[in-house]
Each structure stands twice: as C-alpha cells, then as structure tokens.
Design a protein around this motif. Structure first.
Motif, short mmCIF file in Angstrom:
data_model
loop_
_atom_site.label_atom_id
_atom_site.label_comp_id
_atom_site.label_asym_id
_atom_site.label_seq_id
_atom_site.Cartn_x
_atom_site.Cartn_y
_atom_site.Cartn_z
N PHE A 128 0.80 -1.22 0.00
CA PHE A 128 0.00 0.00 0.00
C PHE A 128 0.83 1.27 0.00
CE2 PHE A 128 -2.14 -3.50 2.00
CZ PHE A 128 -3.36 -3.52 1.35
N VAL A 199 7.01 0.76 -6.06
CA VAL A 199 5.74 0.36 -6.65
C VAL A 199 4.90 -0.21 -5.53
CG1 VAL A 199 4.75 -1.42 -8.14
CG2 VAL A 199 6.67 -0.08 -8.97
N SER A 200 3.61 0.01 -5.56
CA SER A 200 2.75 -0.67 -4.59
C SER A 200 1.67 -1.43 -5.33
CB SER A 200 2.11 0.34 -3.63
OG SER A 200 1.11 1.09 -4.29
N LEU A 202 -1.32 -1.53 -4.51
CA LEU A 202 -2.50 -0.65 -4.56
C LEU A 202 -2.49 0.22 -5.82
CD1 LEU A 202 -4.98 0.29 -2.86
CD2 LEU A 202 -3.52 2.10 -1.96
N GLU A 203 -1.37 0.90 -6.05
CA GLU A 203 -1.29 1.77 -7.24
C GLU A 203 -1.35 0.95 -8.53
OE1 GLU A 203 2.04 3.38 -5.04
OE2 GLU A 203 1.80 5.23 -6.18
N PHE A 206 -4.90 0.07 -9.32
CA PHE A 206 -5.65 1.21 -9.85
C PHE A 206 -5.23 1.52 -11.29
CE2 PHE A 206 -6.15 2.80 -5.27
CZ PHE A 206 -7.37 2.18 -5.15
N ASP A 207 -3.95 1.43 -11.56
CA ASP A 207 -3.48 1.68 -12.92
C ASP A 207 -4.13 0.70 -13.90
OD1 ASP A 207 -1.54 2.93 -14.85
OD2 ASP A 207 -0.88 0.85 -15.00
#
Lengths: 378, 377
Positions: A128, A199-200, A202-203, A206-207
């Motif tokens: 996260f 990098v997570s 979570l991101e 979403f990407d």
C-alpha cells in the motif's frame, strides 16, 4: 547478446510480485541472485497450489524462480550482513518486497545500500505504499483485488464480487517494478546516477483500471453495472461476451445487431435495429438462446468469413493442440542443478528475433553460496 | 530528472495495447508523438464508453493518450511519408500495431527504418505473433482471453467461462512492450545499433498464466477446475481462499491455517485435520465458512480475524474507495481549458516522487507545426 547481459541483480523478494520482476530481468539477460533465509528460504517454496509438489517444492516457486541463483544467508547476524554488503556493493539492482520498515531495521534501506553503492538502482514493492491507514495490512493479491473494486468488473450482475482467478495484482506490480528498474538503469547508463524505484500493489491495481476509474471520475460517479448474463465488460453493450453453443462456447466481441441477425438467421434479433446500451440484457438473452442451437464451429464458419470478431473458447488441452499456439514455441524445458527437469513458459518478449529461452531451472536453497562467496566476498 | 528525458518516441499504434505503453514511456519522461491520420486521427478517438466525449475525442482516448503530442500524416501520401521519415530519423523509438503487410506497403518495416535511422528501437505489437494460422486473426482482447484458456480461471465450475472484466491482454501486452523497449534501449546503449522488439497479446496473456500453465504441464495435464461456491477466487488454491457474503457486504479471506480460522470462527473443522482436504474438500469447507460469515457484518469479522493476524479484507467499490481518494493520491487533473478532466497517474514512484503530468491528450495534428522545427533541425 541479451540486453541485460553483465547486469547483477540481488533480489530479497518473496512470493510472486518481486520475484516475477526479477524473472523478467533474468530472462532479459541479468544475473539474478536470490537472497534467502537459511533453512526455509523464500516462503513460496512451500506455498503449494493444487497440492502439486515438484522435486520437493511448490510448482509456483519453480515457475517464478527459474533462471536464478540462490544465496542463503542470515543477514540479521552482523558478520553475515557485512559479507552480504560486499555483494551489494557490486550490484546494479537491489530489490525487495518486505513490509515497510523491515529493510530499515536490518540496515539495508536505500540510504544504507546507497552509502556502499552510490549508483545502485533500488526497487521495492509494498502492498500500500506509505499510506498511513493501510500500510499495516498484508499486501496479498485477493485482498488487493477486493479492496480496489476489481471484483465488481467480472461475472454477471447478481453474482456478487467475482475475483480474477489468478494473482493479477502481484503480476502487475511485478511488471511495473521491472519497468521502473529498467527505466532507472537507462538513466544510470546515460547519467551515472542511482535511483529509488517504488511500486505498490494498490497503485498497480488502480493503474490496471485506469479506463474504468477515469470513467467513474467523469460520469458522475456511477458504479460499473455488469450485464445480467454473458458479461465480459461492464461498460460495453451487446454482443460483447461469451455464449454457450450446442457443444461449447463462442466469444463475440462486436457486430451490428441487424448484421448479426441476418448472419445468424435469428429473427428475434431483428427487433433491435438500434443497439442501445440499455438494451444489452435483452439482446444478450436473445443471442444466448439462439447460439445454443448450433455447434461452435457452425457459428464460426458463418461469422469469421463475414469479419465479425469472434472466436472459440479454449481450455489448456484444446489450446495446446492448436497450430496457432504451437508455432509460438511458448513452452520450454528447464533443468535444476540436481538434474530434475520440468516444463514451463518462456518470456513473452522477443528482441532482435530472439525468444529468451534459458534452460536453468529454479535453484535449491543456498545452492550457489560457495560460488558467490568466492566471487564477491572472500 | 525523469529517466527517459531526451528520448523521442513515435507511436503509430491504435487503441489500447500500444498506446498504453506510450503513456507509460511518456510518464517516465519520454517525448511521445502519436502519428495519426489527418482529421479523424487514431480510431480510439471515436471509441467511447458510455458515450463520454471530451473536446471531440472519447474520454477513453483522453485516458490513454494524455501526455503525448500529435503529428497528423497520411501514410498513403508520399509527401507525408517523406516527412514521417524525417521524424523517424530524429526518433529513438517507434511502435506500431498494424496488421502484417501494412508497414511493408508504406515502406516502414524495421529493415526500411534501419536505413533511415540505424539506431532505432522498433516495437511491434501483434495479436498472435507473426507466424502460423492465427497471425491474421483480429487481435482483440476478449478473443485472445477466450483462446488462451484464461476464461476458465474465474467464476464457478457450474458457470460458463468467465472472462476478466477489463482488457487484460491489451494491458499486459502494453506493459511487456514497455519492458521490451526499455531493455532494447539498454542494448542500444551498448551496441550503438537498432533493436527490434516484438510482443503479442496472446503471449502476454499466456505469461499472466505462467503458474497455471506450469502446473498443467507438470501435473499430467489436468485442466484447472474452478471451485463451485460463490466467491471462488482461484482454481488452484485451498479453502478458505475466496470472497464471502456477510450481513452487510463482503469479506475476502486469503490463504491461512484453516484449523486456526475454524477455531476463531467457532466452527468444528476436526474432519479437516489433514491439510490435503483443504483443497480436495474446498467447496464443502467454504460453504461452512459462508454460512457462518453471513451471520454478522463485515466489521465484526474483520475485527475478529484481522486482530489475530488472519489475512482478510473488505470488498470495496469505486464509491467507497473514492471517499478516501482511492487510498492515496492517485488522482490528477489534466490541463484542458473548459474541462475538468480527472484521471489516474503513473503507478511508479521514482526517487520518492510520484510522477504526474497535467498535459492532456492532443488534438489531431496539434503539433505538426512545432514538429516541423524538429524535422528541419
């Protein structure tokens, strides 16, 4: 020549996300050394799926960690840490996927490694990122799929949340980390600077949904509405979906409804000259009923020559028998140090016409200690 | 400085796979120029979802093509092709996803381009590779998912195949193209020569299944079998792995020690003392858990299980996520006079910074004039 030939990657990561990134770097030519805990190693070694054990370890581990070396070292011991640092001083890339704070505690944060290796590219994957409220949560694929609303895109309306049936968020995070590392290596070559790449999951999740989330931001905040049946994309109208036939299934990606009505000789479809999004449940219901009346091949023979985007729906057994699959040469056989051989997939990228085949299987825990100590530490 | 600053990328790609790669390269610092046909531009400009258009192009196009420039050229017109060739001479990278034969006709195959720019990195996206009976099939996401076996991994056994509800083959292929192009740039830095990069939708979506396919290849050819209880999440994983309905929502339970979880939930799992049964009897076990979890709300279970270290989490939707800004600063607002276009940003952080860019998608041919300077330079 492989593009990452002569690059040294030291990988502290476990499970899937980080190791999938280093697998890509290995296939592209880098030498990847896994740092593992003596005795147990990467937890993935014993993370069995389908209870499938290959040569004493999990199939998952063998899939993700081929083409790598293993260095078992207990770097929580100060004298061992000092040894390990000699290796890190030579590395082009160091990466890990520990929870935030772990590498700081053992003295191997980016700042620590940079002090001994100023041009290091240091990559990390977290669940996260630095987000305060979430960072203590486990960065596990299904939990990330659930948290990021991915589960509301698959399956039909009324099915409840339907997860994607593989660790897609892990793989996306791994893919993004590999991208960040490669970009940073390019900058290192051009400008002799190191980098911190973060990098997570979570991101990354979403990407993955950048189209649907952007739609949500700009359509007044409507939630995705999956179709009642045959859903393949909550945002696309009929016929987009997979349909049962008399003997299997047919995927149908597009087609003007009146054109389909004529090609398929489906009178009931004629009632929909205008393909409005709101009508997709009705149209799909009519199509579904009609397509069940004939075999898949029957429909393909009509639709393909008319340039309608459609295909059969295959399982692995059927896929592997297809000429279109065989010509890819996507399966390779690799061999472990003890002679055990297994089949797996290859890197999906071709460079200068070369598929990156490497016959090196996954390493036994600590199998390369002696060589690595001799080369970098003694 | 962003890692790819100074690099020029020419994007001949359309739709999602190639352009999503161009977007990532742009966010990493490259100057990305779309080569589009005059007036109409790239086909994705007219491909909308929910009929959402911004400034004459679909919102979808804006999402994928922000942070890029546009050079309008008719590749069937010799003068325009001559201009494009001059741009290629100045470029570091070019990408395309034309069907086989198209670049041959225009005279811009890798071999052709090498003659203009011997240091070009040339990226090609195909549906199914360049050989064999599928090479000419339409490379469309749902069809590739369907052919690749992927549709048999999600949902329940008693259901028809369930595809992933977004364009996973396109997106993964775009990710692989980025990796390939970056690796090629490293190779070029060593050799000083041009590099050819090839990816395909099919190989990319097979790579996503590398675990499942490796299992299939080594377990005597057993086809993956989905669980048959609602919320089944993975054909190869044991109970309790999956999503469960609660009194007021849904709870996700990842892998964990079933006997310990049984204790916490006050369920008698003595019949499942052998951990092999967690896979062989997963449907039966998941049904018992499902029955139990329906009795209380999600917060209750999160509290009970989460506090004991069990890997569990809530199932959210975009609305609940939006309330906490998707858990982090994922949003960025693009610079587009008269519109408030909010979208997501690049998922990679560099040197502790998030990578944002306010530059919105270009109009067709918006940069023809400024690029004339680059051409004549």
């Amino acid at each position: 020549m492989k593009p990452l030939q002569d690059y040294l990657v030291v990988d502290f990561s476990q499970f899937l996300s980080g190791p999938s990134a280093s697998l890509r770097l290995a296939d592209l030519g880098a030498r990847v050394i896994k740092i593992e805990k003596p005795g147990t190693g990467d937890i993935c070694r014993t993370l069995y799926t389908s209870d499938l054990i290959m040569n004493g370890e999990s199939s998952v581990f063998h899939t993700i960690n081929r083409n790598k070396e293993s260095f078992a070292i207990d770097f929580k011991q100060p004298e061992e840490l000092a040894k390990l640092k000699k290796l890190l001083a030579k590395a082009d890339v160091v990466l890990h996927n520990f929870r935030p704070g772990v590498m700081e505690r053992v003295g191997l944060s980016y700042e620590d490694v940079k002090a001994i290796n100023p041009q290091v590219v240091y990559g990390e994957i977290s669940g996260f990122g630095a987000n305060g409220t979430l960072k203590a949560m486990p960065g596990q694929d299904l939990l990330l799929q659930s948290l990021t609303a991915l589960t509301w895109l698959n399956g039909n309306d009324g099915d409840g949340p339907v997860p994607m049936g593989l660790s897609i968020v892990d793989m996306l995070a791994g893919a993004h980390l590999a991208q960040g590392i490669l970009a940073a290596l390019y900058r290192k070559v051009m400008h002799q600077t190191g980098a911190l790449v973060q990098v997570s999951m979570l991101e990354s999740a979403f990407d993955f949904q950048f189209e649907t989330i952007t739609t949500f931001y700009n359509d007044g905040g409507e939630l995705p509405q999956r179709s009642k049946s045959n859903n393949a994309n909550a945002y696309l109208g009929a016929p987009y979906g997979i349909y049962e036939t008399k003997n299997g299934y047919l995927a149908l990606a597009m087609g003007e409804i009146p054109v389909l009505a004529n090609l398929l000789a489906c009178d009931a479809l004629q009632a929909y000259p205008e393909n409005r999004f709101e009508l997709r449940n009705e149209i799909k219901e009519v199509l579904a009923k009609h397509l069940k009346t004939q075999d898949t091949a029957y429909w393909l023979n009509i639709l393909e020559p008319a340039d309608i985007w459609c295909s059969d729906v295959l399982n692995y057994e059927q896929l592997f028998a297809q000429e279109g699959f065989k010509v890819l040469d996507f399966v390779q056989e690799v061999q472990m140090q003890d002679g055990y051989r297994y089949k797996t997939t290859r890197c999906p990228i071709k460079i200068d016409g070369e598929s990156f085949i490497a016959d090196k299987g996954s390493p036994k825990l600590g199998q390369d200690n002696e060589k690595i100590i001799k080369e970098f530490i003694d | 400085m962003r890692p790819l600053e100074g690099l020029v990328v020419l994007e001949f790609c359309q739709f999602l796979a190639g352009p999503s790669a161009g977007l990532k390269l742009a966010d990493l610092g490259a100057r990305v120029i779309k080569i589009e046909r005059p007036v109409k531009g790239e086909a994705c400009r007219q491909l909308s979802i929910k009929d959402l258009f911004v400034d004459e192009s679909s919102l979808l196009f804006h999402t994928i093509n922000r942070n890029k420039e546009s050079f309008a050229a008719d590749l069937k017109n010799a003068d325009d092709v001559a201009l494009v060739k001059k741009l290629i001479a100045k470029a570091d990278v070019m990408t395309h996803n034309f069907r086989s034969g198209v670049m041959e006709k225009i005279g811009l195959t890798y071999q052709d381009v090498l003659a203009i720019n011997p240091k070009i990195v040339y990226g090609m996206v195909t549906g199914y590779g360049t050989k064999g009976p599928w090479a000419r099939k339409p490379g469309q996401d749902l069809l590739v998912q369907s052919l690749s076996g992927l549709a048999w991994l999600s949902g329940k056994k008693s259901q028809a195949p369930v595809p992933f509800g977004l364009s996973v083959a396109d997106i993964m292929c775009g990710n692989h193209l980025v990796q390939g192009v970056l690796a090629a740039l490293l190779k070029r830095a060593k050799t000083g020569k041009g590099v050819l990069v090839e990816v395909s939708l099919l190989e990319s979506v097979l790579d996503v299944q590398f675990e499942a396919i490796t299992s299939y290849l080594n377990d005597g050819g057993q086809i993956p079998e989905r669980g048959d209880v609602n919320g089944s999440a993975h054909a190869f994983l044991s109970a309790p792995y999956g999503v469960y309905q609660t009194q007021n929502g849904y709870l996700a339970l990842a892998m964990g020690n079933l006997l310990y979880i049984g204790q916490l939930l006050d369920l008698d799992f003595s019949a499942y003392a052998d951990s092999k049964t967690w896979f062989s009897h997963r449907d039966e076990i998941r049904q018992l858990i499902a029955q139990k979890l329906r009795g209380q709300d999600t917060a209750h279970w999160l509290n009970l299980l989460g506090s004991k270290g069990v890997w569990c989490g809530e199932v959210l939707d975009y609305e609940t996520l939006d309330k906490f800004d998707f858990g982090m600063q994922m949003k960025q607002t693009l610079d587009l006079p008269g519109h408030s276009l909010v979208t997501t940003r690049c998922p990679i952080q560099l040197d502790g910074e998030i990578l944002t860019s306010k530059k919105s998608a270009p109009k067709v041919g918006e940069h023809n004039q400024t690029l004339a300077a680059l051409i004549n330079n």
